[in-house]
Write a protein that holds these residues in place. Structure first.
Motif, mmCIF file in Angstrom:
data_model
loop_
_atom_site.group_PDB
_atom_site.id
_atom_site.type_symbol
_atom_site.label_atom_id
_atom_site.label_comp_id
_atom_site.label_asym_id
_atom_site.label_seq_id
_atom_site.Cartn_x
_atom_site.Cartn_y
_atom_site.Cartn_z
ATOM 1 N N PHE A 6 0.831 -1.212 0.000
ATOM 2 C CA PHE A 6 0.000 0.000 0.000
ATOM 3 C C PHE A 6 0.867 1.264 0.000
ATOM 4 O O PHE A 6 1.965 1.289 0.547
ATOM 5 N N TRP A 57 -2.060 2.616 -4.378
ATOM 6 C CA TRP A 57 -2.602 1.304 -4.002
ATOM 7 C C TRP A 57 -3.010 1.342 -2.540
ATOM 8 O O TRP A 57 -2.188 1.634 -1.666
ATOM 9 N N ASN A 58 -4.276 1.103 -2.263
ATOM 10 C CA ASN A 58 -4.724 0.919 -0.885
ATOM 11 C C ASN A 58 -5.698 -0.251 -0.834
ATOM 12 O O ASN A 58 -5.836 -0.998 -1.803
ATOM 13 N N ARG A 59 -6.366 -0.415 0.277
ATOM 14 C CA ARG A 59 -7.227 -1.600 0.419
ATOM 15 C C ARG A 59 -8.536 -1.473 -0.344
ATOM 16 O O ARG A 59 -9.289 -2.438 -0.443
ATOM 17 N N ARG A 60 -8.800 -0.296 -0.900
ATOM 18 C CA ARG A 60 -10.060 -0.071 -1.601
ATOM 19 C C ARG A 60 -9.913 0.023 -3.117
ATOM 20 O O ARG A 60 -10.846 -0.271 -3.853
ATOM 21 N N ASN A 99 -11.733 -2.550 -5.267
ATOM 22 C CA ASN A 99 -11.894 -3.752 -4.454
ATOM 23 C C ASN A 99 -13.359 -4.187 -4.499
ATOM 24 O O ASN A 99 -14.243 -3.484 -4.006
ATOM 25 N N TYR A 148 -9.005 -9.486 -4.668
ATOM 26 C CA TYR A 148 -8.365 -8.166 -4.741
ATOM 27 C C TYR A 148 -6.961 -8.272 -4.148
ATOM 28 O O TYR A 148 -6.756 -8.967 -3.151
ATOM 29 N N LYS A 151 -4.294 -7.590 -1.854
ATOM 30 C CA LYS A 151 -4.156 -6.847 -0.603
ATOM 31 C C LYS A 151 -3.296 -7.539 0.443
ATOM 32 O O LYS A 151 -3.187 -7.037 1.558
ATOM 33 N N ASP A 152 -2.671 -8.673 0.110
ATOM 34 C CA ASP A 152 -1.921 -9.364 1.157
ATOM 35 C C ASP A 152 -0.558 -9.866 0.674
ATOM 36 O O ASP A 152 0.014 -10.756 1.278
ATOM 37 N N SER A 175 -1.678 -2.388 7.260
ATOM 38 C CA SER A 175 -3.106 -2.078 7.137
ATOM 39 C C SER A 175 -3.562 -1.447 8.435
ATOM 40 O O SER A 175 -3.005 -1.718 9.501
ATOM 41 N N ASP A 216 -4.995 5.482 3.663
ATOM 42 C CA ASP A 216 -6.153 4.814 4.273
ATOM 43 C C ASP A 216 -7.256 5.792 4.673
ATOM 44 O O ASP A 216 -8.304 5.379 5.178
ATOM 45 N N SER A 245 -10.516 6.377 -0.530
ATOM 46 C CA SER A 245 -11.126 5.082 -0.823
ATOM 47 C C SER A 245 -11.798 5.056 -2.184
ATOM 48 O O SER A 245 -12.126 4.002 -2.715
#
Length: 298
Positions: free
Chosen positions: A71, A152-155, A171, A179, A181-182, A241, A252, A257
């Motif tokens: 991220f 790049w983020n979690r959304r 996402n 998606y 994210k890990d 995260s 974040d 988002s």
């Protein structure tokens, strides 16, 4: 003499402060602090803050980030190969490792002189790509440096050109779509000969009489969560995260988002005026539209 001491001390302190402030603002723009050549070291040239990488009929070249990240935002300013660059590809991308890797690609497909450069973007999730989009640019990318960025983020994953979004991959896990994210990702760039497909589907070959083909780089910036190799992946995931309880990262923030209204309008403009290929609309390749295409409204 005594009266001059405070002045000289003051100017010394000020000088140190200015130097420190400058280091803080430009440290990220140096190639060697963030990156290292990964192959064909003799195909690199350094001119101050510029780094040049060449392709000739012996070899292409590539570099990679010294660290991996999860991220954040990475940006590089690139001036692409001038003149007849048909058959060449210059790539800037993020990627994790292994057969189920994630990857975000900018690929700049060379052209015959006078034809526009094409930019191909792609997204791989768990080792699966085939999500190509192609666009031409609203400027000549060989005449000056332009900024190419991946946020790049979690959304969402956002591809940006001079801070204008040209692609969004959202996402959609709630729709059952995987998606990225890990997995931590490295940052890479390379230049190579791809005349079997790059220009007009491979019809136009590389003219080696025009070699070397040179891509120039500057403005290297990585503002992202670094993932040390010595730390277990699960701990990096937790730390990078917001669930990790660490202080929040700017990417974040709720405003990050999704695109702002202005950015959404920019993306619509790019799609309407500059997109020349979208895998979502390629019914010969995908008689049934890929499932994420049904949900990506951008």
């Amino acid at each position: 003499m005594a009266s001059s001491i405070p002045i000289s001390m003051g100017s010394l302190v000020l000088g140190v402060f200015i130097a420190f402030a400058m280091v803080g603002s430009v440290s990220s723009s140096r190639f060697d602090e963030l990156f290292q050549p990964s192959w064909a070291l003799d195909h690199f040239a350094y001119e101050g803050e510029l780094m040049k990488m060449k392709l000739d009929n012996y070899s292409g070249a590539g570099f990679s980030s010294k660290s991996k990240y999860m991220f954040g935002k990475v940006s590089i300013k690139i001036k692409l190969v001038e003149g007849d660059s048909a058959g060449t590809v210059t790539a800037f991308y993020m990627s994790s490792e292994g057969p189920y890797h994630n990857e975000f690609d900018f690929e700049f497909l060379g052209n015959t002189t006078g034809e526009p450069y094409l930019v191909q973007t792609n997204v791989y999730v768990n080792g699966v790509g085939n999500r190509e989009q192609r666009l031409n640019l609203w400027f000549d990318p060989t005449k000056d440096f332009h900024s190419y960025s991946l946020l790049w983020n979690r959304r969402q994953v956002v591809f940006l050109v001079d801070e204008t979004p040209v692609r969004v991959h959202s996402n959609l896990e709630h729709k059952g779509i995987p998606y990225p994210k890990d997995q931590s990702m490295g940052v890479y760039s390379s230049i190579w000969n791809a005349d079997d497909w790059a220009t007009q589907g491979g019809r136009v070959k590389t003219d080696w009489s025009h070699a070397p083909f040179i891509a120039s780089y500057t403005g290297f910036e990585i503002d992202a969560c670094e993932c040390p190799e010595v730390v277990a992946a699960v701990d990096n995931i937790k730390r990078c995260s917001a669930a990790g309880g660490e202080k929040g990262y700017w990417w974040d923030e709720p405003t990050m988002s999704e695109l702002s209204l202005h950015q959404s309008h920019q993306l619509q403009w790019v799609r309407a005026n500059h997109m020349v290929y979208d895998y979502c609309k390629d019914t010969s390749r995908f008689p049934v539209a890929p499932v994420e295409c049904l949900h990506h409204h951008h």
